[in-house]
Scaffold this motif. Structure first.
Motif, PDB file in Angstrom:
ATOM      1  N   UNK A 107     -11.299 -17.376 -10.185  1.00  0.00           N
ATOM      2  CA  UNK A 107     -11.997 -17.000  -8.950  1.00  0.00           C
ATOM      3  C   UNK A 107     -11.825 -15.518  -8.626  1.00  0.00           C
ATOM      4  N   UNK A 108     -12.792 -15.011  -7.890  1.00  0.00           N
ATOM      5  CA  UNK A 108     -12.663 -13.726  -7.212  1.00  0.00           C
ATOM      6  C   UNK A 108     -12.106 -14.056  -5.831  1.00  0.00           C
ATOM      7  N   UNK A 109     -10.945 -13.529  -5.521  1.00  0.00           N
ATOM      8  CA  UNK A 109     -10.240 -13.858  -4.287  1.00  0.00           C
ATOM      9  C   UNK A 109     -10.388 -12.713  -3.279  1.00  0.00           C
ATOM     10  N   UNK A 110     -10.856 -13.049  -2.077  1.00  0.00           N
ATOM     11  CA  UNK A 110     -11.068 -12.042  -1.032  1.00  0.00           C
ATOM     12  C   UNK A 110     -10.251 -12.391   0.205  1.00  0.00           C
ATOM     13  N   UNK A 111      -9.623 -11.367   0.797  1.00  0.00           N
ATOM     14  CA  UNK A 111      -8.942 -11.552   2.074  1.00  0.00           C
ATOM     15  C   UNK A 111      -9.245 -10.340   2.959  1.00  0.00           C
ATOM     16  N   UNK A 112      -8.516 -10.225   4.073  1.00  0.00           N
ATOM     17  CA  UNK A 112      -8.885  -9.214   5.062  1.00  0.00           C
ATOM     18  C   UNK A 112      -7.633  -8.612   5.701  1.00  0.00           C
ATOM     19  N   UNK A 139     -10.706  -8.597  -3.643  1.00  0.00           N
ATOM     20  CA  UNK A 139     -11.489  -7.895  -2.618  1.00  0.00           C
ATOM     21  C   UNK A 139     -10.668  -7.858  -1.341  1.00  0.00           C
ATOM     22  N   UNK A 140     -10.255  -6.674  -0.893  1.00  0.00           N
ATOM     23  CA  UNK A 140      -9.535  -6.546   0.367  1.00  0.00           C
ATOM     24  C   UNK A 140     -10.455  -5.855   1.374  1.00  0.00           C
ATOM     25  N   UNK A 141     -10.732  -6.564   2.462  1.00  0.00           N
ATOM     26  CA  UNK A 141     -11.752  -6.116   3.407  1.00  0.00           C
ATOM     27  C   UNK A 141     -11.178  -5.744   4.768  1.00  0.00           C
ATOM     28  N   UNK A 142     -11.667  -4.648   5.331  1.00  0.00           N
ATOM     29  CA  UNK A 142     -11.348  -4.336   6.723  1.00  0.00           C
ATOM     30  C   UNK A 142     -12.037  -5.377   7.590  1.00  0.00           C
ATOM     31  N   UNK A 143     -11.308  -5.929   8.525  1.00  0.00           N
ATOM     32  CA  UNK A 143     -11.798  -7.074   9.283  1.00  0.00           C
ATOM     33  C   UNK A 143     -12.536  -6.641  10.559  1.00  0.00           C
ATOM     34  N   UNK A 170      -8.034  -4.723  -5.781  1.00  0.00           N
ATOM     35  CA  UNK A 170      -8.928  -4.177  -6.792  1.00  0.00           C
ATOM     36  C   UNK A 170     -10.174  -3.535  -6.212  1.00  0.00           C
ATOM     37  N   UNK A 171     -10.694  -4.064  -5.130  1.00  0.00           N
ATOM     38  CA  UNK A 171     -11.947  -3.559  -4.573  1.00  0.00           C
ATOM     39  C   UNK A 171     -11.823  -3.475  -3.058  1.00  0.00           C
ATOM     40  N   UNK A 172     -12.106  -2.314  -2.447  1.00  0.00           N
ATOM     41  CA  UNK A 172     -12.092  -2.220  -0.993  1.00  0.00           C
ATOM     42  C   UNK A 172     -13.451  -2.600  -0.411  1.00  0.00           C
ATOM     43  N   UNK A 173     -13.417  -3.380   0.664  1.00  0.00           N
ATOM     44  CA  UNK A 173     -14.657  -3.778   1.319  1.00  0.00           C
ATOM     45  C   UNK A 173     -14.474  -3.845   2.827  1.00  0.00           C
ATOM     46  N   UNK A 174     -15.529  -4.231   3.532  1.00  0.00           N
ATOM     47  CA  UNK A 174     -15.464  -4.400   4.981  1.00  0.00           C
ATOM     48  C   UNK A 174     -16.174  -5.691   5.360  1.00  0.00           C
TER      49      UNK A 174
END
Length: 392
Positions: A107-112, A139-143, A170-174
């Motif tokens: 899986x691609x795992x994303x949190x915030x 994927x680490x996202x600004x919440x 690995x990847x910054x997101x929002x």
């Protein structure tokens, strides 16, 4: 959408993917292609310029309490799982961690993480790593971002840069619920963040009257912005895809499957994260992958829209700041949806109470005429009063 327009969009996506394939992910991490999980079968798309291929139906784990449900979804084709450090007071990440034991590489795992001082953000992500039982979060996202200023916040960028260099993400997101078009364009403009999680469903543009009769995924407003930003190489993930998940009968496609199919008609959307709290919901949602609406889907969406048309907020955010009494109308109505659509009383009450007394809908109880206009024609005062009565 014309054939020529679709060709241009597909061409843009091809260029973005080709550019990503020639570049490494970040310093200290493997190439994006190398972190893609095995092909789950079914319909997949590339997540913007990351080069990561994801199934079009992923797992929104926010209200999932059974780890076996998440694992079942992965076994049945989902390869993107989204959680956050604040869901269920931190317990949701632990549930996801248990679910992915032994299958983390699938899986691609994303949190915030919330914007905070640099050290505090780093500690938060390190706590998430422990809860998720993994050494890296994809994927680490600004919440909950709502402005260009937050997209360019230097503390957040510094914290995420350090985490990237350490190989912990690995990847910054929002993620965004308000000011979504502003946030999408800001991410494209400034270039640091690679993904945007956005609230998007068939009521996001102009409601049922415009979206169902028009070409799917080609409307104006948020639909157009998602198409444009997605084509530029930003990976767009859609949440709130089923417009609340209210109960409604369906035929060939269930209303929730039809709602997912509508979202996925937009080529700018790489994947979706509908909530899944039971094996039956997993089965229903996963069957929407690769489906196209047709007339049966249109009819299902029309019936669903009529059933929820007087109570579901489209989360466009256009009414934000328009109440002279300071009521945070979009957040108040979202809390009501958590209660009546998601049927998650604890989440709804917590979401409402976090607004604070200054943004509650208490003043709606004594207000004579409501100054807030809704593009979907909702009776804002009635719904806000109901939210306060049930959730305060």
């Amino acid at each position: 959408m014309s054939v020529a327009s679709r060709r241009e969009i597909l061409k843009a996506f091809g260029c973005a993917a080709a550019a990503a394939a020639a570049a490494p992910v970040v310093r200290g991490a493997r190439a994006f292609a190398a972190i893609s999980p095995p092909d789950p079968g079914g319909e997949t798309r590339v997540l913007g310029s990351t080069g990561i291929r994801v199934a079009t139906v992923g797992v929104g784990a926010m209200i999932t309490r059974e780890s076996d449900v998440i694992r079942y979804a992965v076994e049945n084709g989902a390869n993107y799982v989204d959680t956050a450090d604040c869901y269920m007071g931190g317990e949701n990440e632990r549930i996801v961690g248990r679910a992915l034991a032994g299958i983390r590489d699938k899986v691609v795992l994303a949190s915030k993480v919330h914007i905070a001082p640099v050290d505090e953000m780093i500690r938060s992500v390190e706590n998430s790593l422990r809860s998720l039982k993994t050494d890296v979060i994809d994927i680490m996202q600004l919440h909950g971002i709502s402005s260009e200023e937050e997209v360019t916040n230097e503390d957040a960028r510094e914290a995420l840069r350090k985490l990237l260099e350490q190989g912990k993400i690995r990847v910054p997101g929002v993620t965004t619920h308000k000011g979504q078009e502003t946030v999408l364009r800001a991410v494209r403009k400034h270039g640091f963040y690679r993904t945007v999680l956005v609230a998007y469903n068939f009521r996001s543009d102009a409601g049922i009257g415009a979206t169902i009769r028009s070409a799917f995924g080609s409307g104006k407003g948020l639909s157009a912005t998602i198409r444009e930003v997605g084509a530029s190489g930003v990976g767009v993930i859609a949440m709130k895809t089923q417009a609340g998940g209210y109960s409604s009968p369906g035929d060939h496609l269930s209303p929730h499957q039809a709602a997912l199919a509508w979202v996925l008609e937009n080529p700018g959307v790489a994947t979706t994260i509908p909530s899944m709290v039971s094996f039956a919901q997993v089965d229903e949602n996963m069957k929407a992958s690769g489906k196209r609406l047709g007339w049966g889907g249109r009819k299902a969406l029309t019936r669903y829209a009529r059933a929820i048309g007087d109570r579901h907020c489209g989360l466009c955010g256009e009414c934000a700041g328009s109440c002279p009494q300071g009521v945070d109308v979009p957040s108040v109505l979202r809390s009501l949806t958590y209660l009546e659509g998601y049927r998650q009383a604890d989440l709804a009450r917590r979401s409402y109470r976090e607004l604070g007394p200054d943004r509650f809908a208490r003043s709606c109880l004594s207000c004579g005429s409501c100054a807030v206009a809704c593009r979907l024609g909702l009776d804002v005062k009635r719904l806000a009063r109901r939210a306060h009565g049930l959730l305060a």
